[in-house]
Design an enzyme around this catalytic site. Structure first.
Site, PDB file in Angstrom:
ATOM      1  N   ARG A  46       8.368  -8.295 -73.813  1.00 24.31           N
ATOM      2  CA  ARG A  46       7.567  -9.297 -73.121  1.00 24.31           C
ATOM      3  C   ARG A  46       8.475 -10.353 -72.519  1.00 24.31           C
ATOM      4  NH1 ARG A  46       3.300 -10.310 -76.369  1.00 24.31           N
ATOM      5  NH2 ARG A  46       2.717 -12.193 -75.284  1.00 24.31           N
ATOM      6  N   GLU A  91      -7.262  -9.344 -72.218  1.00 24.79           N
ATOM      7  CA  GLU A  91      -8.416  -9.771 -72.987  1.00 24.79           C
ATOM      8  C   GLU A  91      -8.890 -11.074 -72.356  1.00 24.79           C
ATOM      9  OE1 GLU A  91      -7.745 -10.458 -77.181  1.00 24.79           O
ATOM     10  OE2 GLU A  91      -9.849 -11.053 -77.425  1.00 24.79           O
ATOM     11  N   LYS A 116      -1.463 -17.530 -75.151  1.00 29.53           N
ATOM     12  CA  LYS A 116      -2.743 -18.115 -74.768  1.00 29.53           C
ATOM     13  C   LYS A 116      -3.219 -19.124 -75.796  1.00 29.53           C
ATOM     14  CE  LYS A 116      -4.346 -13.964 -73.666  1.00 29.53           C
ATOM     15  NZ  LYS A 116      -5.187 -12.833 -73.243  1.00 29.53           N
TER      16      LYS A 116
END
Ligand code: ATP
Ligand code: MG
Length: 567
Positions: free
Chosen positions: A263, A37, A273
């Protein structure tokens, strides 16, 4: 904590691919994607995902796409798109002509939503976001039907069309899937598919004021691009039934399959982020590419190589449970890489003047030095030597402790690639008491090629010639966060990570001196400063003054950990 190197040798996703090849699922096609994204810069966790997805595609003779999942215009920006493209390229991947944007599919997605409404599988709901949350229930408590779920197909089609036409305010209505309000999986309790958001999109401008939600958009994006294996991180595991529901509800053929992996988390840093943006916006770092940041841009500026990052991602392996990798393992990987390829040079970071009293004041010798003992093709260079030199302040001690094998009054050391010298005395700054200069004599017979060259002394120091050295600024970095476990942030509930910031993560040394062979070196070049670590030329360098970032020190704590574990 995970000590880096993965013990598992078989990657479970590769096993799934092997199985699919055997059964000729997808007619043997393998097609993966990386779907960021564009709402921030990529970080090392994304690098892990890129290497995994693109690596699997390459290993299996398949294809890979880069796709921007740009469905939320309120947080997205072209700056991020540009940086992501640059970073993925830099990591060494080429997606050829397969660069896609979810926003290119908005029209198709809208049409599919209309199909869902026509099939009575979606409805427009007027509950407020707050009410929707309340009606959803919890793990122990079934959800409640929305009173709007019984709207007729006609009414829904009309309202959805008017949502798109901009007739309603943000948040006043949503399109929801009609699934099962009592499902044990909360994601299946009539999830929202579309919301109203009157925001200008960086690609579609003001064309749209309704935007699809991730859970609806993502499976369709994969489907349009004929993705076979949609690899994502574990937090989407509970969303997989919804992923499948969307595609099945539309009766689509050849469905991609979602596969989840753990992850990457790293100790001593943050990796979301949102947190990284906070560091940038609140000025804790100089930008997304601050060399302390775990972003690709930060690592690149710091001096990391794409090879070291890819190697790190390969070696940590792929797991199905979350863990935290020690950041020192990443540092070990760059050290290993630079050890074989970074030219050796001499740089004095905290200079102390040294005068060789018996060396002629007008003499300059060119001392020959190997560029890299690990690389026989790296050649040699000449380094000027003269009467006045600079050594590292910490390499002289007036009253040395035990096991101090550097310079001290009356002691001998070798100057790298040059002579053995003996300390004859030192001079203090009368006001501060600080040692201002050291006086030595040299043994002319101790130079390489002379009879005394083999004479052994305990210490060898690096040095630069005062007249020839170049001024430089050196930035030393330490971990961004003090707390090792902060890396597990994704699993833990939020602590205020700002309190954990390391106040000493940056130390700037402005009076450094480097050997003259470094004149005019290009930004991004990497060197080993002997005994001091690996350094990279920063873009802040000017024609008057080079600026270097320390990538890593030479001491490999990782090697020590591995050795200790073996014993
Ligand atoms: P963050 O949580 O750091 O903000 P994100 O998941 O929101 O990241 P996306 O742009 O949605 O960021 O991520 C693109 C892809 O990268 C996704 O498939 C996601 O699963 C993967 N990814 C993100 N963070 C990691 C990580 N730490 N380790 C491995 N893969 C990751
Ligand atoms: Mg995301």
């Amino acid at each position: 904590m995970d000590h880096g190197e993965s013990k598992a040798t078989v990657n479970f996703i590769q096993e799934i691919i092997n199985q699919d090849k055997k059964t000729n699922k997808y007619n043997g096609r393998i097609h993966l994607r990386f779907p960021p994204e564009p709402n921030g810069y990529l970080h090392i966790g994304h690098a892990k995902s890129i290497c995994l997805n693109f690596g699997l595609a390459v290993k299996n003779g398949g294809l890979y796409n880069l796709r921007f999942d740009d469905t939320n215009p309120s947080k997205e920006d072209v700056e991020y798109i540009d940086s992501i493209i640059k970073d993925v390229r830099w990591l060494g991947f080429d997606w050829e002509d397969r660069l896609f944007y979810a926003s290119d599919y908005f029209e198709k997605m809208y049409d599919y939503a209309v199909s869902l409404i026509k099939a009575s599988k979606a409805y427009v709901c007027d509950l407020s976001p707050e009410e929707i949350r309340k009606y959803r229930g919890s793990f122990n408590e079934a959800g409640r039907e929305s009173s709007y779920s019984s709207r007729t197909v006609e009414e829904n089609l009309d309202l959805f069309k008017r949502m798109r036409a901009g007739e309603f305010a943000d948040g006043s209505r949503v399109l929801r899937a009609k699934i099962d309000m009592s499902s044990p999986n909360l994601n299946m309790r009539d999830p929202v598919l579309y919301r109203i958001l009157k925001a200008t999109h960086h690609r579609t401008g003001d064309k749209w004021c309704i935007y699809p939600m991730y859970d609806y958009a993502h499976p369709l994006e994969d489907y349009y691009e004929k993705i076979t294996h949609s690899v994502c991180t574990l937090e989407f595991e509970d969303h997989r039934p919804l992923y499948d529901w969307v595609l099945n509800a539309l009766n689509l053929p050849d469905l991609p399959q979602q596969i989840e992996f753990a992850r990457l988390n790293l100790t001593n840093t943050v990796m979301s982020k949102r947190k990284l943006r906070r560091l940038v916006e609140e000025g804790y770092v100089v930008g997304w590419d601050d060399p302390r940041m775990p972003t690709i841009a930060g690592l690149r500026r710091r001096g990391y190589t794409p090879e070291a990052i890819r190697n790190f991602c390969e070696r940590i392996g792929v797991a199905k449970t979350n863990s935290v990798v020690d950041i020192r393992f990443l540092e070990h990987c760059i050290r290993e890489d630079l050890n074989v390829r970074a030219p050796r040079t001499m740089a004095v970071l905290r200079p102390l003047k040294m005068v060789i009293d018996n060396y002629p004041g007008d003499m300059v010798e060119e001392m020959e030095s190997e560029n890299n003992p690990e690389d026989p093709t790296a050649g040699k260079r000449k380094i000027p030597f003269s009467q006045i030199l600079y050594i590292e302040r910490e390499d002289f001690c007036e009253d040395p402790p035990k096991k101090y094998f550097r310079l001290a009054p009356g002691r001998e050391v070798r100057l790298k690639n040059a002579y053995i010298i003996k300390c004859e005395g030192f001079v203090r700054n009368e006001k501060t008491g600080e040692i201002k200069e050291v006086h030595c004599t040299y043994d002319p017979e101790s130079k390489s090629g002379k009879p005394g060259a083999k004479r052994k002394v305990k210490g060898t120091l690096h040095w630069v010639s005062a007249e020839h050295a170049l001024k430089a600024e050196v930035r030393l970095y330490d971990h961004l966060l003090l707390d090792q476990n902060e890396g597990a942030e994704e699993q833990e509930e939020e602590k205020d990570f700002i309190k954990q910031l390391n106040p000493n993560s940056l130390e700037v040394l402005v009076d450094c001196l480097v050997e003259p062979s470094l004149a005019g070196v290009a930004c991004g070049s990497r060197y080993q400063f002997m005994r001091k670590g690996y350094f990279c030329v920063d873009p802040d360098s000017t024609s008057d003054k080079l600026v270097f970032n320390r990538i890593v020190s030479l001491r490999d704590t990782w090697d020590r950990i591995l050795k200790a574990e073996k014993n």
